[in-house]
Design a protein around this motif. Structure first.
Motif, PDB file in Angstrom:
ATOM      1  N   ASP A  86       0.807  -1.216   0.000  1.00  0.00           N
ATOM      2  CA  ASP A  86       0.000   0.000   0.000  1.00  0.00           C
ATOM      3  C   ASP A  86       0.842   1.270   0.000  1.00  0.00           C
ATOM      4  OD1 ASP A  86      -2.802  -1.172   1.991  1.00  0.00           O
ATOM      5  OD2 ASP A  86      -2.329  -1.298  -0.158  1.00  0.00           O
ATOM      6  N   THR A  87       2.086   1.139   0.388  1.00  0.00           N
ATOM      7  CA  THR A  87       2.963   2.317   0.372  1.00  0.00           C
ATOM      8  C   THR A  87       4.210   1.958  -0.421  1.00  0.00           C
ATOM      9  OG1 THR A  87       3.925   1.628   2.436  1.00  0.00           O
ATOM     10  CG2 THR A  87       2.210   3.293   2.573  1.00  0.00           C
ATOM     11  N   LYS A  88       4.868   2.993  -0.912  1.00  0.00           N
ATOM     12  CA  LYS A  88       6.108   2.784  -1.680  1.00  0.00           C
ATOM     13  C   LYS A  88       7.153   3.791  -1.195  1.00  0.00           C
ATOM     14  CE  LYS A  88       4.105  -0.045  -4.637  1.00  0.00           C
ATOM     15  NZ  LYS A  88       4.364  -1.484  -4.562  1.00  0.00           N
ATOM     16  N   ALA A  89       8.396   3.463  -1.495  1.00  0.00           N
ATOM     17  CA  ALA A  89       9.479   4.394  -1.144  1.00  0.00           C
ATOM     18  C   ALA A  89       9.750   5.294  -2.334  1.00  0.00           C
ATOM     19  CB  ALA A  89      10.734   3.617  -0.783  1.00  0.00           C
ATOM     20  N   ILE A  90       9.408   6.560  -2.181  1.00  0.00           N
ATOM     21  CA  ILE A  90       9.596   7.497  -3.297  1.00  0.00           C
ATOM     22  C   ILE A  90      10.891   8.275  -3.082  1.00  0.00           C
ATOM     23  CG2 ILE A  90       8.142   9.230  -2.180  1.00  0.00           C
ATOM     24  CD1 ILE A  90       7.381  10.226  -4.939  1.00  0.00           C
ATOM     25  N   MET A  91      11.606   8.495  -4.179  1.00  0.00           N
ATOM     26  CA  MET A  91      12.926   9.143  -4.098  1.00  0.00           C
ATOM     27  C   MET A  91      12.747  10.647  -4.242  1.00  0.00           C
ATOM     28  SD  MET A  91      11.901   7.996  -7.007  1.00  0.00           S
ATOM     29  CE  MET A  91      12.138   6.265  -6.768  1.00  0.00           C
ATOM     30  N   SER A  92      12.100  11.268  -3.247  1.00  0.00           N
ATOM     31  CA  SER A  92      11.741  12.668  -3.422  1.00  0.00           C
ATOM     32  C   SER A  92      12.956  13.592  -3.405  1.00  0.00           C
ATOM     33  CB  SER A  92      10.753  13.092  -2.343  1.00  0.00           C
ATOM     34  OG  SER A  92      11.232  12.686  -1.097  1.00  0.00           O
ATOM     35  N   ARG A  93      14.056  13.153  -2.801  1.00  0.00           N
ATOM     36  CA  ARG A  93      15.272  13.991  -2.821  1.00  0.00           C
ATOM     37  C   ARG A  93      16.337  13.331  -3.694  1.00  0.00           C
ATOM     38  NH1 ARG A  93      12.854  14.970   2.003  1.00  0.00           N
ATOM     39  NH2 ARG A  93      13.416  12.913   2.753  1.00  0.00           N
ATOM     40  N   GLU A  94      15.910  12.955  -4.868  1.00  0.00           N
ATOM     41  CA  GLU A  94      16.795  12.226  -5.781  1.00  0.00           C
ATOM     42  C   GLU A  94      18.114  12.955  -6.064  1.00  0.00           C
ATOM     43  OE1 GLU A  94      16.491  10.016 -10.114  1.00  0.00           O
ATOM     44  OE2 GLU A  94      14.842  11.254  -9.391  1.00  0.00           O
ATOM     45  N   PRO A  95      18.132  14.275  -6.266  1.00  0.00           N
ATOM     46  CA  PRO A  95      19.405  14.954  -6.550  1.00  0.00           C
ATOM     47  C   PRO A  95      20.436  14.799  -5.438  1.00  0.00           C
ATOM     48  CG  PRO A  95      17.573  16.391  -7.070  1.00  0.00           C
ATOM     49  CD  PRO A  95      16.992  15.206  -6.377  1.00  0.00           C
ATOM     50  N   ASP A  96      19.975  14.446  -4.244  1.00  0.00           N
ATOM     51  CA  ASP A  96      20.921  14.290  -3.134  1.00  0.00           C
ATOM     52  C   ASP A  96      21.717  12.993  -3.221  1.00  0.00           C
ATOM     53  OD1 ASP A  96      18.960  15.823  -0.466  1.00  0.00           O
ATOM     54  OD2 ASP A  96      20.110  16.653  -2.128  1.00  0.00           O
ATOM     55  N   CYS A  97      21.327  12.102  -4.098  1.00  0.00           N
ATOM     56  CA  CYS A  97      21.930  10.758  -4.110  1.00  0.00           C
ATOM     57  C   CYS A  97      23.437  10.848  -4.306  1.00  0.00           C
ATOM     58  CB  CYS A  97      21.313   9.932  -5.238  1.00  0.00           C
ATOM     59  SG  CYS A  97      22.046   8.295  -5.364  1.00  0.00           S
ATOM     60  N   ILE A  98      24.167  10.127  -3.474  1.00  0.00           N
ATOM     61  CA  ILE A  98      25.622  10.122  -3.601  1.00  0.00           C
ATOM     62  C   ILE A  98      26.102   8.825  -4.244  1.00  0.00           C
ATOM     63  CG2 ILE A  98      25.998  11.679  -1.669  1.00  0.00           C
ATOM     64  CD1 ILE A  98      26.672   9.171  -0.030  1.00  0.00           C
ATOM     65  N   VAL A  99      25.189   8.078  -4.803  1.00  0.00           N
ATOM     66  CA  VAL A  99      25.518   6.853  -5.538  1.00  0.00           C
ATOM     67  C   VAL A  99      26.299   5.878  -4.664  1.00  0.00           C
ATOM     68  CG1 VAL A  99      26.130   6.022  -7.831  1.00  0.00           C
ATOM     69  CG2 VAL A  99      25.784   8.424  -7.484  1.00  0.00           C
ATOM     70  N   CYS A 100      25.867   5.726  -3.435  1.00  0.00           N
ATOM     71  CA  CYS A 100      26.580   4.780  -2.576  1.00  0.00           C
ATOM     72  C   CYS A 100      26.055   3.369  -2.785  1.00  0.00           C
ATOM     73  CB  CYS A 100      26.437   5.169  -1.113  1.00  0.00           C
ATOM     74  SG  CYS A 100      24.850   4.782  -0.390  1.00  0.00           S
ATOM     75  N   ARG A 101      24.898   3.247  -3.406  1.00  0.00           N
ATOM     76  CA  ARG A 101      24.293   1.951  -3.725  1.00  0.00           C
ATOM     77  C   ARG A 101      23.956   1.118  -2.491  1.00  0.00           C
ATOM     78  NH1 ARG A 101      25.443   1.441  -9.475  1.00  0.00           N
ATOM     79  NH2 ARG A 101      26.975   3.045  -9.893  1.00  0.00           N
ATOM     80  N   ALA A 102      23.821   1.796  -1.388  1.00  0.00           N
ATOM     81  CA  ALA A 102      23.456   1.055  -0.181  1.00  0.00           C
ATOM     82  C   ALA A 102      22.044   0.501  -0.311  1.00  0.00           C
ATOM     83  CB  ALA A 102      23.553   1.965   1.033  1.00  0.00           C
ATOM     84  N   CYS A 103      21.135   1.303  -0.923  1.00  0.00           N
ATOM     85  CA  CYS A 103      19.748   0.872  -1.039  1.00  0.00           C
ATOM     86  C   CYS A 103      19.628  -0.333  -1.961  1.00  0.00           C
ATOM     87  CB  CYS A 103      18.882   2.018  -1.526  1.00  0.00           C
ATOM     88  SG  CYS A 103      19.565   2.863  -2.953  1.00  0.00           S
ATOM     89  N   GLU A 104      20.414  -0.313  -3.046  1.00  0.00           N
ATOM     90  CA  GLU A 104      20.434  -1.421  -3.975  1.00  0.00           C
ATOM     91  C   GLU A 104      20.719  -2.722  -3.236  1.00  0.00           C
ATOM     92  OE1 GLU A 104      22.351   0.068  -7.951  1.00  0.00           O
ATOM     93  OE2 GLU A 104      23.090  -1.892  -7.461  1.00  0.00           O
ATOM     94  N   GLU A 105      21.665  -2.631  -2.304  1.00  0.00           N
ATOM     95  CA  GLU A 105      22.108  -3.830  -1.604  1.00  0.00           C
ATOM     96  C   GLU A 105      21.061  -4.344  -0.621  1.00  0.00           C
ATOM     97  OE1 GLU A 105      25.133  -3.672  -3.939  1.00  0.00           O
ATOM     98  OE2 GLU A 105      24.657  -5.344  -2.610  1.00  0.00           O
ATOM     99  N   VAL A 106      20.348  -3.402   0.031  1.00  0.00           N
ATOM    100  CA  VAL A 106      19.455  -3.859   1.107  1.00  0.00           C
ATOM    101  C   VAL A 106      18.075  -4.262   0.603  1.00  0.00           C
ATOM    102  CG1 VAL A 106      20.638  -2.559   2.895  1.00  0.00           C
ATOM    103  CG2 VAL A 106      18.765  -1.485   1.641  1.00  0.00           C
ATOM    104  N   CYS A 107      17.728  -3.880  -0.619  1.00  0.00           N
ATOM    105  CA  CYS A 107      16.368  -4.158  -1.102  1.00  0.00           C
ATOM    106  C   CYS A 107      16.140  -5.667  -1.195  1.00  0.00           C
ATOM    107  CB  CYS A 107      16.137  -3.500  -2.458  1.00  0.00           C
ATOM    108  SG  CYS A 107      14.461  -3.750  -3.048  1.00  0.00           S
ATOM    109  N   PRO A 108      15.143  -6.174  -0.494  1.00  0.00           N
ATOM    110  CA  PRO A 108      14.949  -7.635  -0.481  1.00  0.00           C
ATOM    111  C   PRO A 108      14.432  -8.175  -1.817  1.00  0.00           C
ATOM    112  CG  PRO A 108      13.213  -6.536   0.738  1.00  0.00           C
ATOM    113  CD  PRO A 108      14.179  -5.481   0.360  1.00  0.00           C
ATOM    114  N   VAL A 109      13.805  -7.311  -2.637  1.00  0.00           N
ATOM    115  CA  VAL A 109      13.242  -7.808  -3.897  1.00  0.00           C
ATOM    116  C   VAL A 109      14.005  -7.250  -5.099  1.00  0.00           C
ATOM    117  CG1 VAL A 109      10.949  -8.316  -3.049  1.00  0.00           C
ATOM    118  CG2 VAL A 109      11.516  -5.975  -3.722  1.00  0.00           C
ATOM    119  N   ASP A 110      15.128  -6.619  -4.870  1.00  0.00           N
ATOM    120  CA  ASP A 110      15.955  -6.052  -5.934  1.00  0.00           C
ATOM    121  C   ASP A 110      15.162  -5.124  -6.846  1.00  0.00           C
ATOM    122  OD1 ASP A 110      17.953  -9.029  -6.299  1.00  0.00           O
ATOM    123  OD2 ASP A 110      18.241  -7.251  -5.069  1.00  0.00           O
ATOM    124  N   ALA A 111      14.406  -4.236  -6.233  1.00  0.00           N
ATOM    125  CA  ALA A 111      13.572  -3.342  -7.031  1.00  0.00           C
ATOM    126  C   ALA A 111      14.283  -2.032  -7.346  1.00  0.00           C
ATOM    127  CB  ALA A 111      12.273  -3.054  -6.285  1.00  0.00           C
TER     128      ALA A 111
END
Lengths: 275, 341, 295
Positions: free
Chosen positions: A84-109
Motif C-alpha cells: 500500500d505504500t512505496k518508497a519514493i525518491m523525493s530527494r533524488e538529486p541528493d543521491c551520492i551513488v553509494c548503492r546502499a539501497c540497492e544492496e538492502v532491497c529484499p526484492v531487488d527493485a
C-alpha cells in the motif's frame, strides 16, 4: 518480474512526472498504457538516478533506513497488489551513488545509475536530463556536509566571532580570484574516480588500514549501519593521557556500500572481497 | 537505526578475537610492507669485524717474524755519556723540540728591587711556567666555554651549553691568539736547535734567534688580526659546509661522492640534545624511536624517516648545526624514487 | 584489486595531495602575460585546494575557511598601498613544498619548472607569500633571488614597517605560534610579532615554547597525521590554555588547518574531555578582523 529491468532507460518510455522535493521525478513505463497513475496497480519505474520499480516494491523500508542522505520517503499507493505504500525518491538529486539501497532491497527493485552515465545511454540526452546530471554531482560534494550538520547533539560549537568578522570585512569588497573554481571541479572529479575504482556490494567488505587511519572518526559519522567502531589502542607514550584511536569495521553489519571509503580523507579504507 | 541497538552491536563486537583477526589481516597485506631499501643494517661485530681484525693482526705479526729473521737490526755499541762532548748534542724527538726550546730560552729580562737581582726569564722559570700554563689552559677549556656560553645566551646557557663553533673570520682576536701559539711552537723548536743552526748558518747567532723568537710570533698574530679584521669588514663570510666539502673533496676523482649530511654528521659528538628535544620521540617513548641515533646507525626501518615531522628543532639545538631535515629530504627522495622503479 | 596511482607510497596522505599531483601533471605550455607590469606578486598557494578538501570533512563543522587567508592577504596588501599581481592558481601551480618533503622529486621538479617559467613571464620584482612553506620553498629550494633575481618575502615582512594601524573590536589576548618553516628554517621571528604589536587592544603573550624552541603543529607536508603527532599538537594547544589566550595566531595556513582540525575534533567528541576554549586563526585573518572601519 523478479527484479528491476537493468536497461529500462532504453527499453522503457517516459510517461509522466511526479513532484519531488526540488525536482520532478521521472516515471518510466513500457508504454503509456502500462502506467495507470497513483491509486492503480500499474505504477512502472520511478526515478532516473535512483530508479525504483514500484511494481516490485514491497515497502520493506530497508532502503529508507539504508540511505545515508535520506533520498527516500513514503508515498501512499492504495490498491497496489504488492504493497500500500512505496518508497519514493523525493530527494533524488541528493543521491551520492553509494548503492546502499540497492544492496538492502529484499526484492531487488532498486537500480542506481551514476548521473554521469545517464547521458551516454542509447537515448539522446534531453535538456532535462542534462540538468539532472549537473545537480547530483554537486550533491556529491554538498550532501554529506548536510547530514552531519543535522547531528547537532554531539557537537558543541561556539562560532568564531573573529572569523565571522573577517568574513564580513572581506565580503564587503570585491577581491580578485585566486583560482578556487579549478580546485572544486578537480576535487569532484577525484572523488568520482575514487568511488568508481572501488568495488561494492554484498560480496565486499570495507577494510581499514591501521597504518593510514588517522582516527578522525569521519567514517563513523558516515556509516549508516553503525558498523564502524573506534577502537582504542594503548600507546606507550610519555604523555600517558593519550591513546590511539583506529576505525574497525564490524563485518556482520557492513553492507559494502563504500560510503566510509568515500568519507575517508586519507584513503585508508579499501574494499576487499569477503573470504 | 536506534542508538541503543547501535551501542549493543558495538559492545558485542568489541570482542578481542575479532580485533586480533583484523590486525592479523592487516599485517599480512602486501602493499603495506616496509620498503626493503630501509632495512639495510650495519655490519655486526661478531663474526664479521672480529674475523677481519684477527686476520689483519696475524698478517702483521707474520711480517714482523719475517723481518726479524731475515733482516737483523743494525745495533751498535751502547751509548757512553763519559766518552766526551758529543757534537752535535743529543736532541729530543722533533715534536718535543718546542718544550726543549722553552727550557733553553733566556731573554735575560732582569730587574733590581732593593738591591736584589731578579732574573724573570731564566730557563727554569720560563720553561716551568709556560708549560704549566699550556697544560692548564687545555684543562680549563670546557669551563671557559661553558662560562662564555652562559654569558652569551643567559636564557639557555644554564640548561644547554650552546658553544657554537667559530670560524677565524668571525672572531679575529681568538684566531690571532691561535696563530701566536703556533708560531711560537715553531720558533721555539728552531731556537732549541740553535747549535745545529749555527753550523750551517753561522750568521744566525743565538742572540738574533732569541729576538726573533720573542717578537716573530707577536708579529704573526698582529698581521693575522689585521688581515682577518679587514676581511670581516669587507663582508667576507666563513665557508659554508657545502663549500668546505667541495674544497676538501675537490680533485679526488675516485672518491665516492658523499652526501653533505654524512659529511656534517662526522662532526656529531653525540651530545644527545637533538634526541632530548625531538617532539616525536617525546611522544613515542624513550626506547621506541630514537630517530637521529637510528639514522646515525643507518638502522632505521623506515619509521624514523617517515615519522619525522621535519620541524627542525634538532638543528635549532645542535651545537654543530647539523641539519637532520636535509638528510630526511634526501633520504625520502631516494626511497620514493627507488620504490617507484 | 589494485588502484593505479601516479606515485607509489604507503604513507597516509589526504586526497588534497592527489589533487596537487594531478594538477602538476597537466601540461600547460601557452605563454602568459599579465595585463600590466607589477612590482609585487602575491602567491596564494594551495589554500583554495585545502579548503575544498577540508570543507568536505566533518572536521570543518566549525567555520574554518582557508580561502579567506588569501583574500585577507590581498586585502591587507591593498590596505598597505601595495597593488600586487595575483599569481592566480589557474596560471600557477602549487609551490611543491609537500611533494619535495614527501620525496616526490619528479613532481616537485615539474612544479618548479612550471612556476619558474611563469614567474619569469610575470615580470615581478618581489614575490610575497602568506604561507610559510611557500616562502621557504621559493627562497631556498627555488632559490629565486639567485636564479631569477626575484626577492622573496613572507607577507609579514612585506607589511612590516608600513605604518599600518589596527584596532581590535574588543580586548583580546593572543599568542603567536611560530611555524617551523618561517621561524627555525628562515629565521623570521620578529616580523609577525611586530604586526601583532600594531593591533590596538590586543595583548600578546608568549607561549611556553616560543621562537627557536617553538613546538611544531605536528604535521609536515600532510603526512602521518597519527597519534604521536596529534599528541604533539595537543601539547601545543595545552600551552595555549596555560597562557590563557583567546586566540592563537599562526603564520602558516597549514598550522591553522591542523590546529583547527584538532580543536574541532575535540569539540566533536566532548566525552573525551579534552577541551581548549580558544580559537586558532591565521595572522592575516586576525588582522583583517581588526581593520579599522573607513569613515
Amino acid at each position: 518480474m523478479a527484479e528491476i529491468d537493468k536497461n529500462f532507460m532504453s527499453t522503457y518510455q517516459k510517461v509522466a512526472t511526479h513532484d519531488g522535493e526540488s525536482e520532478p521525478i521521472q516515471i518510466w513505463a513500457k508504454d503509456s498504457s502500462s502506467y495507470g497513475g497513483v491509486g492503480t496497480d500499474k505504477l512502472g519505474i520511478w526515478g532516473s538516478v535512483v530508479a525504483v520499480d514500484f511494481d516490485i516494491c514491497v515497502a520493506d523500508g530497508a532502503c529508507i533506513d539504508a540511505c545515508p542522505v535520506d533520498v527516500f520517503e513514503w508515498i501512499d499507493t492504495p490498491k497496489h497488489p504488492a504493497s500500500d505504500t512505496k518508497a519514493i525518491m523525493s530527494r533524488e538529486p541528493d543521491c551520492i551513488v553509494c548503492r546502499a539501497c540497492e544492496e538492502v532491497c529484499p526484492v531487488d527493485a532498486i537500480l542506481i545509475t551514476d548521473p554521469g552515465d545517464i547521458g551516454s545511454g542509447a537515448e539522446p540526452a534531453s535538456s532535462e536530463q542534462a540538468e539532472e546530471t549537473e545537480v547530483p554531482t554537486e550533491a556529491l560534494m554538498e550532501a554529506p556536509v548536510a547530514i552531519v550538520s543535522d547531528d547537532t547533539s554531539l557537537f558543541f560549537h561556539k562560532p568564531n566571532k573573529w572569523l565571522t568578522r573577517t568574513k564580513d570585512v572581506l565580503n564587503k569588497e570585491e577581491l580578485p580570484s585566486t583560482g578556487i573554481e579549478k580546485a572544486k571541479d578537480m576535487f569532484k572529479e577525484l572523488r568520482k574516480q575514487t568511488l568508481d575504482s572501488l568495488p561494492r556490494g554484498k560480496d565486499y567488505l570495507a577494510l581499514v588500514d591501521n597504518e593510514k587511519c588517522i582516527g578522525c572518526t569521519q567514517c563513523v559519522y558516515f556509516c549508516n549501519f553503525a558498523s564502524i567502531d573506534m577502537i582504542s589502542w594503548d600507546l606507550m607514550a610519555r604523555t600517558s593521557q593519550f591513546e590511539s584511536k583506529k576505525a574497525l569495521i564490524l563485518e556482520d553489519t557492513c553492507t559494502g556500500c563504500t560510503l566510509c571509503a568515500f568519507a575517508c580523507p586519507v584513503e585508508a579504507i579499501t574494499m576487499e572481497a569477503k573470504i | 537505526m536506534s542508538e541503543d541497538s547501535a551501542t549493543e552491536m558495538i559492545t558485542e563486537y568489541q570482542d578481542e578475537q575479532i580485533v586480533l583477526d583484523t590486525v592479523n589481516k592487516l599485517e599480512h597485506r602486501e602493499d603495506h610492507s616496509v620498503l626493503e631499501a630501509d632495512m639495510v643494517k650495519g655490519e655486526p661485530l661478531y663474526p664479521h669485524e672480529l674475523t677481519r681484525d684477527a686476520v689483519l693482526s696475524m698478517y702483521i705479526m707474520a711480517l714482523f717474524f719475517y723481518l726479524s729473521a731475515f733482516v737483523p737490526p743494525p745495533l751498535h755499541g751502547a751509548a757512553d755519556p763519559t766518552a766526551g762532548t758529543a757534537f752535535p748534542p743529543p736532541l729530543p724527538d722533533w715534536y718535543l723540540l718546542w718544550a726543549f726550546g722553552c727550557l733553553k730560552v733566556a731573554w735575560d729580562i732582569e730587574f733590581t728591587i732593593f738591591g736584589y737581582h731578579f732574573f724573570l726569564m731564566t730557563a727554569k722559570v720560563w720553561g716551568t711556567l709556560v708549560q704549566g700554563m699550556i697544560v692548564g689552559l687545555v684543562v680549563a677549556v670546557p669551563f671557559i666555554d661553558r662560562a662564555i656560553g652562559f654569558l652569551i645566551d643567559p636564557q639557555y646557557g644554564d640548561v644547554v651549553n650552546r658553544g657554537h663553533e667559530r670560524r677565524p673570520i668571525e672572531d679575529p682576536v681568538r684566531a690571532a691568539i691561535g696563530v701566536y701559539g703556533i708560531a711560537m711552537v715553531i720558533m721555539l723548536s728552531i731556537y732549541s736547535i740553535n747549535a745545529n743552526v749555527a753550523i750551517y748558518y753561522p750568521e744566525i747567532n743565538t742572540k738574533v734567534l732569541s729576538q726573533v723568537t720573542l717578537w716573530g710570533p707577536l708579529g704573526c698574530a698582529f698581521i693575522t688580526y689585521l688581515f682577518l679584521d679587514r676581511r670581516r669588514s669587507e663582508g667576507a663570510k666563513p665557508l659554508t659546509d657545502e663549500e668546505r666539502f667541495a674544497l676538501y673533496t675537490d680533485g679526488i676523482a675516485d672518491r665516492r661522492m658523499q652526501r653533505i649530511y654524512e659529511f656534517k654528521l662526522n662532526r656529531c659528538y653525540q651530545c644527545g640534545l637533538c634526541d632530548d628535544i625531538c617532539p616525536v620521540r617525546d611522544m613515542e617513548g624513550e626506547h621506541e624511536l630514537n630517530i637521529i641515533f637510528n639514522t646515525f646507525q643507518n638502522e632505521h626501518d623506515g619509521v624514523a624517516m617517515w615519522s619525522c615531522i621535519t620541524c627542525g628543532m634538532c638543528t635549532a639545538v645542535c651545537p654543530q648545526n647539523i641539519e637532520y631535515v636535509d638528510y630526511v629530504l634526501e633520504q625520502r627522495a631516494l626511497t620514493t624514487s627507488g620504490a617507484m622503479s | 584489486m589494485s588502484r593505479t596511482k601516479p606515485y607509489s607510497r604507503t604513507i597516509p596522505h589526504p586526497l588534497f595531495e592527489r589533487l596537487i599531483v594531478e594538477d602538476a601533471m597537466k601540461e600547460e605550455k601557452e605563454p602568459w602575460k599579465p595585463e600590466r607590469p607589477h612590482e609585487y606578486g602575491y602567491f596564494p598557494g594551495c589554500v583554495d585546494f585545502m579548503d575544498v578538501e577540508v570543507k568536505f570533512t566533518h572536521l570543518n563543522k566549525g567555520d574554518a575557511d582557508h580561502a579567506s587567508i588569501a583574500a585577507a592577504s590581498i586585502k591587507l596588501l591593498n590596505y598597505a598601498g601595495i597593488d600586487p599581481l595575483i599569481l592566480d592558481m589557474n596560471v600557477f601551480k602549487c609551490s611543491g613544498h609537500d611533494q619535495l618533503w614527501q620525496g616526490q622529486l619528479e613532481v616537485f621538479d615539474t612544479l618548479k619548472e612550471h612556476n619558474m617559467r611563469r614567474l619569469k613571464e610575470s615580470g615581478i620584482k618581489i614575490v610575497t607569500c602568506s604561507c610559510a612553506e611557500c616562502y621557504r620553498t621559493f627562497a631556498v629550494d627555488y632559490d629565486l633571488p639567485n636564479t631569477l633575481g626575484i626577492k622573496v618575502e613572507h607577507i609579514t615582512q612585506t607589511l612590516q614597517g608600513r605604518g599600518l594601524k589596527f584596532k581590535a573590536p574588543e580586548d583580546v589576548t593572543v599568542a603567536y605560534h611560530d611555524p617551523c618553516r618561517l621561524g627555525r628554517m628562515m629565521g623570521e621571528y620578529e616580523a609577525p610579532r611586530d604586526l601583532i604589536q600594531l593591533v590596538d587592544g590586543a595583548e600578546m603573550v608568549e607561549l611556553e615554547n616560543n621562537k627557536e624552541r617553538a613546538l611544531c603543529c605536528g604535521v609536515s607536508s600532510m603526512m602521518y597525521c597519527n597519534d604521536a603527532t596529534k599528541a604533539v599538537r595537543r601539547k601545543r594547544l595545552d600551552q595555549g590554555t596555560d597562557a590563557g589566550i583567546d586566540i592563537m595566531l599562526g603564520g602558516c595556513p597549514k598550522c591553522y588547518m591542523h590546529m583547527q582540525c584538532m580543536l574541532n575534533e575535540e569539540r566533536m567528541n566532548p566525552e573525551e574531555g579534552h577541551h581548549h576554549d580558544y580559537e586558532m586563526m591565521d595572522l592575516m585573518q586576525f588582522l583583517v578582523a581588526c581593520l579599522e572601519e573607513k569613515s
